[in-house]
Design an enzyme around this catalytic site. Structure first.
Site, PDB file in Angstrom:
ATOM      1  N   GLY A  68      31.258   6.871  32.262  1.00 52.34           N
ATOM      2  CA  GLY A  68      31.856   6.307  31.062  1.00 52.34           C
ATOM      3  C   GLY A  68      32.352   7.366  30.105  1.00 52.34           C
ATOM      4  O   GLY A  68      33.281   7.144  29.328  1.00 52.34           O
ATOM      5  N   THR A  88      25.400  13.915  29.791  1.00 54.49           N
ATOM      6  CA  THR A  88      26.435  13.600  28.812  1.00 54.49           C
ATOM      7  C   THR A  88      26.350  12.135  28.426  1.00 54.49           C
ATOM      8  O   THR A  88      26.075  11.285  29.272  1.00 54.49           O
ATOM      9  CB  THR A  88      27.821  13.897  29.402  1.00 54.49           C
ATOM     10  OG1 THR A  88      27.915  15.283  29.708  1.00 54.49           O
ATOM     11  CG2 THR A  88      28.930  13.522  28.431  1.00 54.49           C
ATOM     12  N   GLY A  89      26.582  11.835  27.150  1.00 52.70           N
ATOM     13  CA  GLY A  89      26.621  10.441  26.718  1.00 52.70           C
ATOM     14  C   GLY A  89      25.796  10.189  25.481  1.00 52.70           C
ATOM     15  O   GLY A  89      25.129  11.090  24.950  1.00 52.70           O
ATOM     16  N   ASP A 145      19.767  12.740  32.390  1.00 57.99           N
ATOM     17  CA  ASP A 145      21.111  12.221  32.176  1.00 57.99           C
ATOM     18  C   ASP A 145      21.054  10.718  31.948  1.00 57.99           C
ATOM     19  O   ASP A 145      20.042  10.070  32.253  1.00 57.99           O
ATOM     20  CB  ASP A 145      21.972  12.536  33.406  1.00 57.99           C
ATOM     21  CG  ASP A 145      23.444  12.653  33.093  1.00 57.99           C
ATOM     22  OD1 ASP A 145      23.862  12.208  32.009  1.00 57.99           O
ATOM     23  OD2 ASP A 145      24.191  13.181  33.952  1.00 57.99           O
ATOM     24  N   LYS A 194      21.415  -1.494  30.362  1.00 56.41           N
ATOM     25  CA  LYS A 194      22.055  -0.848  31.519  1.00 56.41           C
ATOM     26  C   LYS A 194      21.427  -1.253  32.850  1.00 56.41           C
ATOM     27  O   LYS A 194      21.945  -0.898  33.908  1.00 56.41           O
ATOM     28  CB  LYS A 194      21.980   0.680  31.369  1.00 56.41           C
ATOM     29  CG  LYS A 194      22.574   1.208  30.061  1.00 56.41           C
ATOM     30  CD  LYS A 194      24.020   0.851  29.910  1.00 56.41           C
ATOM     31  CE  LYS A 194      24.583   1.250  28.555  1.00 56.41           C
ATOM     32  NZ  LYS A 194      24.520   2.683  28.280  1.00 56.41           N
ATOM     33  N   GLU A 216      28.409  16.202  36.187  1.00 55.54           N
ATOM     34  CA  GLU A 216      27.101  15.552  36.154  1.00 55.54           C
ATOM     35  C   GLU A 216      26.524  15.445  37.561  1.00 55.54           C
ATOM     36  O   GLU A 216      25.340  15.714  37.786  1.00 55.54           O
ATOM     37  CB  GLU A 216      27.214  14.154  35.528  1.00 55.54           C
ATOM     38  CG  GLU A 216      27.397  14.173  34.020  1.00 55.54           C
ATOM     39  CD  GLU A 216      27.598  12.789  33.442  1.00 55.54           C
ATOM     40  OE1 GLU A 216      27.127  12.546  32.327  1.00 55.54           O
ATOM     41  OE2 GLU A 216      28.247  11.945  34.100  1.00 55.54           O
ATOM     42  N   ALA A 247      23.211   6.756  32.210  1.00 54.32           N
ATOM     43  CA  ALA A 247      23.942   5.986  33.218  1.00 54.32           C
ATOM     44  C   ALA A 247      24.571   4.774  32.545  1.00 54.32           C
ATOM     45  O   ALA A 247      24.131   4.335  31.482  1.00 54.32           O
ATOM     46  CB  ALA A 247      23.014   5.542  34.352  1.00 54.32           C
ATOM     47  N   THR A 286      23.055   8.369  24.966  1.00 57.42           N
ATOM     48  CA  THR A 286      21.598   8.455  25.087  1.00 57.42           C
ATOM     49  C   THR A 286      21.143   9.898  25.235  1.00 57.42           C
ATOM     50  O   THR A 286      20.174  10.328  24.594  1.00 57.42           O
ATOM     51  CB  THR A 286      21.099   7.615  26.273  1.00 57.42           C
ATOM     52  OG1 THR A 286      21.596   6.281  26.152  1.00 57.42           O
ATOM     53  CG2 THR A 286      19.577   7.579  26.310  1.00 57.42           C
TER      54      THR A 286
END
Length: 231
Positions: free
Chosen positions: A102, A29-30, A87, A127, A109, A89, A32
């Site tokens: 976040g 998720t996110g 995933d 990051k 996850e 980060a 990127t």
């Protein structure tokens, strides 16, 4: 000024090449992983890639459906293992320990990433840090435990703050119906110990420290893409 969205897309597109036909793939998720899922859908369409995706949030689920990826869940997989989870980060240190959450999806996850034979993290270069802790540690908590958990975190030297919604009155509510406490610690010298200690607090569902879990980190930079493997 570096456009981080360009780097996110760059590394998300690169990670698609790792996925092999016939695999079960954890979909993170996110921002990127949004690009990763998008380009993975293109491979499914253009190459008739036969994969099954296991989303870690409603966001990933909706996007995966939109781009034509067959989806499943940990429950319906049964004895079938996830081959690879990809995933993002919020922070990554030199030991490949992470802070995630976040997007308030770190509980599922962590379940999906821990269930995979291989866990690959994709991030832009912003990051990467020497020491975790600039980004606060998100904790998913049962709503009734709010005050108890806050008090315990303060006793541990943390500074907890209830995450509030945007374009919504009140706190952020996770996909699991819980609250998020973002907790700032002055320094995180031992991520593994902190991860375990946080999860001993009654009312904590899961925290966003992912220590010793990532097998590989792929970093998008302006000059190139760099990969780091766990020793």
């Amino acid at each position: 000024m570096v456009n981080m969205d360009v780097l996110k897309e760059k590394v998300g597109k690169k990670a698609v090449d790792i996925v092999k036909d016939g695999q079960i793939v954890g979909l993170g998720t996110g921002s990127t992983t949004h690009y990763f899922i998008k380009y993975l859908g293109e491979r499914v369409k253009n190459e008739e890639l036969d994969i099954v995706g296991v989303p870690t949030s409603y966001q990933s689920l909706i996007l995966a459906r939109e781009v034509g990826i067959n989806i499943s869940t940990l429950t319906t997989l049964g004895d079938n293992e996830i081959d690879i989870a990809i995933d993002g980060a919020d922070e990554v240190n030199s030991n490949l320990d992470l802070i995630k959450g976040g997007g308030a999806a770190h509980t599922l996850e962590k379940l999906v990433d821990s269930s995979a034979k291989e866990f690959v993290v994709i991030v832009d270069e912003s990051k990467m840090v020497d020491q975790l802790g600039k980004f606060p540690v998100p904790l998913e908590i049962i709503p009734d435990a709010l005050q108890l958990v806050k008090n315990r975190l303060i006793d541990m030297g943390g500074k907890p703050e209830l995450r509030m919604g945007i374009q919504k009155d009140g706190p952020v509510v996770t996909d699991n119906g819980n609250f998020i406490l973002d907790t700032k610690f002055n320094e995180i010298l031992n991520p593994a110990d902190l991860e375990k200690e946080l999860n001993t607090i009654p009312g904590v569902v899961e925290n966003g420290v992912f220590a010793g879990l990532a097998d590989k980190v792929i970093v998008g930079k302006m000059s190139d893409i760099e990969e780091f493997d766990r020793d």
